[in-house]
Design an enzyme around this catalytic site. Structure first.
Site, PDB file in Angstrom:
ATOM      1  N   HIS A 246      62.462 -47.650 -39.588  1.00 58.35           N
ATOM      2  CA  HIS A 246      62.153 -47.986 -38.193  1.00 58.35           C
ATOM      3  C   HIS A 246      60.966 -47.175 -37.667  1.00 58.35           C
ATOM      4  O   HIS A 246      60.940 -46.768 -36.513  1.00 58.35           O
ATOM      5  CB  HIS A 246      63.389 -47.764 -37.302  1.00 58.35           C
ATOM      6  CG  HIS A 246      64.440 -48.805 -37.519  1.00 58.35           C
ATOM      7  ND1 HIS A 246      65.734 -48.680 -37.104  1.00 58.35           N
ATOM      8  CD2 HIS A 246      64.373 -50.018 -38.111  1.00 58.35           C
ATOM      9  CE1 HIS A 246      66.427 -49.753 -37.448  1.00 58.35           C
ATOM     10  NE2 HIS A 246      65.622 -50.579 -38.058  1.00 58.35           N
ATOM     11  N   ASP A 263      55.381 -54.731 -40.058  1.00 59.38           N
ATOM     12  CA  ASP A 263      56.502 -55.577 -39.642  1.00 59.38           C
ATOM     13  C   ASP A 263      56.267 -55.885 -38.168  1.00 59.38           C
ATOM     14  O   ASP A 263      56.392 -55.006 -37.313  1.00 59.38           O
ATOM     15  CB  ASP A 263      57.813 -54.814 -39.861  1.00 59.38           C
ATOM     16  CG  ASP A 263      59.052 -55.658 -39.558  1.00 59.38           C
ATOM     17  OD1 ASP A 263      58.929 -56.671 -38.844  1.00 59.38           O
ATOM     18  OD2 ASP A 263      60.138 -55.279 -40.035  1.00 59.38           O
ATOM     19  N   HIS A 355      68.678 -51.801 -46.729  1.00 53.93           N
ATOM     20  CA  HIS A 355      68.973 -52.594 -45.532  1.00 53.93           C
ATOM     21  C   HIS A 355      69.395 -53.999 -45.934  1.00 53.93           C
ATOM     22  O   HIS A 355      69.286 -54.381 -47.105  1.00 53.93           O
ATOM     23  CB  HIS A 355      67.768 -52.621 -44.579  1.00 53.93           C
ATOM     24  CG  HIS A 355      66.501 -53.153 -45.183  1.00 53.93           C
ATOM     25  ND1 HIS A 355      66.273 -54.496 -45.382  1.00 53.93           N
ATOM     26  CD2 HIS A 355      65.384 -52.522 -45.638  1.00 53.93           C
ATOM     27  CE1 HIS A 355      65.070 -54.665 -45.912  1.00 53.93           C
ATOM     28  NE2 HIS A 355      64.513 -53.478 -46.094  1.00 53.93           N
ATOM     29  N   HIS A 359      68.934 -61.703 -41.275  1.00 52.97           N
ATOM     30  CA  HIS A 359      69.660 -61.738 -40.002  1.00 52.97           C
ATOM     31  C   HIS A 359      69.250 -62.991 -39.258  1.00 52.97           C
ATOM     32  O   HIS A 359      68.170 -63.541 -39.500  1.00 52.97           O
ATOM     33  CB  HIS A 359      69.366 -60.473 -39.171  1.00 52.97           C
ATOM     34  CG  HIS A 359      67.904 -60.209 -38.927  1.00 52.97           C
ATOM     35  ND1 HIS A 359      67.181 -60.844 -37.942  1.00 52.97           N
ATOM     36  CD2 HIS A 359      67.026 -59.376 -39.556  1.00 52.97           C
ATOM     37  CE1 HIS A 359      65.924 -60.402 -37.964  1.00 52.97           C
ATOM     38  NE2 HIS A 359      65.802 -59.524 -38.933  1.00 52.97           N
ATOM     39  N   GLU A 384      64.159 -60.815 -46.029  1.00 54.65           N
ATOM     40  CA  GLU A 384      63.297 -59.628 -46.030  1.00 54.65           C
ATOM     41  C   GLU A 384      63.708 -58.558 -47.032  1.00 54.65           C
ATOM     42  O   GLU A 384      64.064 -57.439 -46.645  1.00 54.65           O
ATOM     43  CB  GLU A 384      63.251 -59.031 -44.625  1.00 54.65           C
ATOM     44  CG  GLU A 384      64.600 -58.804 -43.962  1.00 54.65           C
ATOM     45  CD  GLU A 384      64.431 -58.252 -42.545  1.00 54.65           C
ATOM     46  OE1 GLU A 384      63.793 -57.200 -42.407  1.00 54.65           O
ATOM     47  OE2 GLU A 384      64.937 -58.874 -41.589  1.00 54.65           O
ATOM     48  N   ARG A 397      57.998 -54.287 -48.223  1.00 55.96           N
ATOM     49  CA  ARG A 397      58.930 -55.305 -47.711  1.00 55.96           C
ATOM     50  C   ARG A 397      58.118 -56.568 -47.482  1.00 55.96           C
ATOM     51  O   ARG A 397      56.955 -56.497 -47.060  1.00 55.96           O
ATOM     52  CB  ARG A 397      59.596 -54.837 -46.413  1.00 55.96           C
ATOM     53  CG  ARG A 397      60.496 -55.884 -45.784  1.00 55.96           C
ATOM     54  CD  ARG A 397      61.468 -55.320 -44.727  1.00 55.96           C
ATOM     55  NE  ARG A 397      60.834 -54.832 -43.521  1.00 55.96           N
ATOM     56  CZ  ARG A 397      60.673 -53.567 -43.204  1.00 55.96           C
ATOM     57  NH1 ARG A 397      61.096 -52.627 -44.027  1.00 55.96           N
ATOM     58  NH2 ARG A 397      60.088 -53.191 -42.071  1.00 55.96           N
ATOM     59  N   GLU A 399      58.762 -60.266 -45.537  1.00 56.49           N
ATOM     60  CA  GLU A 399      59.738 -60.916 -44.651  1.00 56.49           C
ATOM     61  C   GLU A 399      59.186 -62.232 -44.117  1.00 56.49           C
ATOM     62  O   GLU A 399      58.103 -62.276 -43.524  1.00 56.49           O
ATOM     63  CB  GLU A 399      60.057 -59.986 -43.466  1.00 56.49           C
ATOM     64  CG  GLU A 399      60.996 -60.602 -42.436  1.00 56.49           C
ATOM     65  CD  GLU A 399      61.443 -59.605 -41.370  1.00 56.49           C
ATOM     66  OE1 GLU A 399      60.713 -58.620 -41.127  1.00 56.49           O
ATOM     67  OE2 GLU A 399      62.516 -59.820 -40.780  1.00 56.49           O
TER      68      GLU A 399
HETATM   69  N1  GLY Z   1      61.732 -56.206 -37.392  1.00 59.42           N
HETATM   70  C1  GLY Z   1      63.091 -55.922 -37.488  1.00 59.42           C
HETATM   71  C2  GLY Z   1      63.658 -56.505 -38.673  1.00 59.42           C
HETATM   72  O1  GLY Z   1      62.937 -56.849 -39.598  1.00 59.42           O
HETATM   73  O2  GLY Z   1      64.829 -56.726 -38.760  1.00 59.42           O
HETATM   74 MN    MN Z   2      60.948 -57.441 -39.339  1.00 58.49          MN
HETATM   75 MN    MN Z   3      63.924 -58.830 -39.683  1.00 58.48          MN
END
Ligand code: GLY
Ligand code: MN
Ligand code: MN
Length: 429
Positions: A246, A263, A355, A359, A384, A397, A399
């Site tokens: 984060h 991100d 992670h 979502h 992601e 990452r 996504e």
């Molecule tokens: N930007 C927050 C996430 O990728 O979940």
């Molecule tokens: Mn994100």
């Molecule tokens: Mn995300």
């Protein structure tokens, strides 16, 4: 508003679906967010409570929506209360919605000034058995700060202690997980704006650039395309910062030979996009960076089609974990035998991929939805995967946002460059 008008049919349908889930003889109340304070007399820009927006389309502070589907007086089955304006408000803040405008935006026939709320509400409550109130039931919600909904709940329980109280949140978690065509079009617009920002920075990033300069380019592109700005704090993480999940300080200078993980996602009409791309600061991946990058991309490519009707988040995450294990073994980061012996409750891949993979995405970046509900057509998810190797200063990452349909999973970010070769070519161009 900066965004183009939305067909009120969206909000009309949303209210009908919510009302259809209410028990007989019920009222439901939805409040706006507060205008959040800073310090002294400072305030943050108003951002609407997303359930209230979902059900009304009204993007203004001090709005209250009241639903009472069994009200004998038909005009009281849906009531919108909005802030009454004045010359003084007009001078300091500018125009507020007229009642006609609010009617047009929301499709609600009965619009009153907020000052009438208590008396109208009393009449409807005394003829009802149940009161639906809204609390934040997001699994990871921080509810320390009291919202208008929370304050209203206290007031209401005090004023009407013998009514039966019901939770609106489970209904909203069920409804909001499914996106209508209008909603997916709005999310697509947010994704398209985000793509424009990514293409802009591909020609901008070079050794010596500061992370905040990249953030500035991203925000510039968002704002000029009718976005309010980022849907969440952008992460621009170069070198070792990419392993801080984060990281939002964005205050480091990007060096030659490093990667930069970005991100970021535009907000459009309150809907969010959520993109991550990781690219080489100097425009060329090293062989090791490329190997890790391609591994993450392979996992994403294999994972997206698993976001299909009937699958569950739990089974999906397990399958992605297995894919990730294979890649981490090939990269020399995990030992195949150790993986075979591992404790299933604490898989080894978690060292490098700590992670979740997906979502829900919608009005909230981590949108509402029940974790154990099988995937259905109409749901929008991120995908992601990432690999974070602290000891090598590499964090990657990738996504994308996808829409589940009956026969296919549609990548809403399919036109955002992702292949390493394409990114290198665009950065060279
Ligand atoms: N930007 C927050 C996430 O990728 O979940
Ligand atoms: Mn994100
Ligand atoms: Mn995300």
């Amino acid at each position: 508003m900066r965004y183009l008008p939305i067909d009120p049919a969206l909000f009309i349908r949303n209210r009908a679906a919510f009302a259809g889930a209410m028990k007989p003889r019920s009222v439901a109340v939805f409040n706006s967010n507060d205008v959040a304070p800073k310090s002294a007399d400072g305030v943050r820009r108003f951002i609407q409570q997303t359930d209230t927006f979902y059900l009304s389309g009204i993007d203004q502070e001090e709005t209250i929506l009241l639903l009472c589907p069994d009200a004998p007086d038909e005009k009281h089955r849906e009531i919108l209360f909005i802030r009454e304006t004045s010359d003084q408000i007009a001078t300091w803040e500018g125009p507020k919605h007229s009642r006609d405008e609010a009617r047009e935006i929301s499709g609600i026939r009965t619009v009153y000034w907020t000052s009438r709320f208590e008396s109208v509400f009393r009449g409807l409550v005394l003829a009802s058995e149940h009161i639906y109130l809204n609390t934040n039931e997001h699994l990871r919600a921080d509810v320390t700060v009291e919202t208008r909904d929370a304050r209203f709940l206290k007031w209401c329980r005090d004023a009407y202690p013998l009514h039966r109280y019901e939770r609106s949140a489970p209904i909203l978690h069920r409804l909001r997980a499914m996106k209508s065509g209008t909603e997916t079009a709005l999310i697509q617009t947010a994704c398209d704006i985000t793509e424009k920002a990514f293409r802009r920075i591909l020609g901008f990033i070079r050794p010596g650039i500061w992370e905040f300069e990249i953030e500035a380019e991203i925000c510039h592109e968002f704002l000029r395309r009718r976005s309010r700005g980022p849907a969440y704090e952008p992460i621009v993480a170069s070198g070792p910062n990419a392993c801080i999940l984060h990281y939002v300080k964005n205050d480091r200078q990007c060096a030659d030979g490093e990667l930069v993980l970005m991100d970021f996602g535009a907000e459009y009409a309150n809907y969010a996009a959520d993109l991550t791309r990781t690219i080489p600061v100097n425009g060329r991946f090293t062989p090791r960076q490329r190997a890790v990058y391609d591994a993450v991309l392979r996992v994403q490519r294999a994972a997206i089609p698993m976001l299909r009707p009937g699958n569950t988040l739990k089974a999906y995450h397990e399958a992605v974990g297995t894919l990730m294990e294979g890649e981490l073994i090939r990269l020399g980061l995990l030992d195949a035998e150790a993986v075979r012996q591992q404790d299933k409750a604490a898989p080894l891949y978690r060292t490098y991929f700590m992670h979740g993979t997906s979502h829900h995405l919608g009005l909230d970046v981590h949108d509402l939805g029940h974790a154990d509900r099988p995937f259905e057509p109409g749901m929008v998810f991120t995908c992601e995967p990432g690999i974070y190797i602290r000891e090598e200063g590499i964090g990657i990452r990738i996504e994308n946002d996808v829409l589940i349909r009956d026969q296919e999973t549609v990548d809403l970010m399919r036109s955002v460059p992702v292949e390493a070769d394409e990114i290198e070519a665009l950065m060279a161009g």
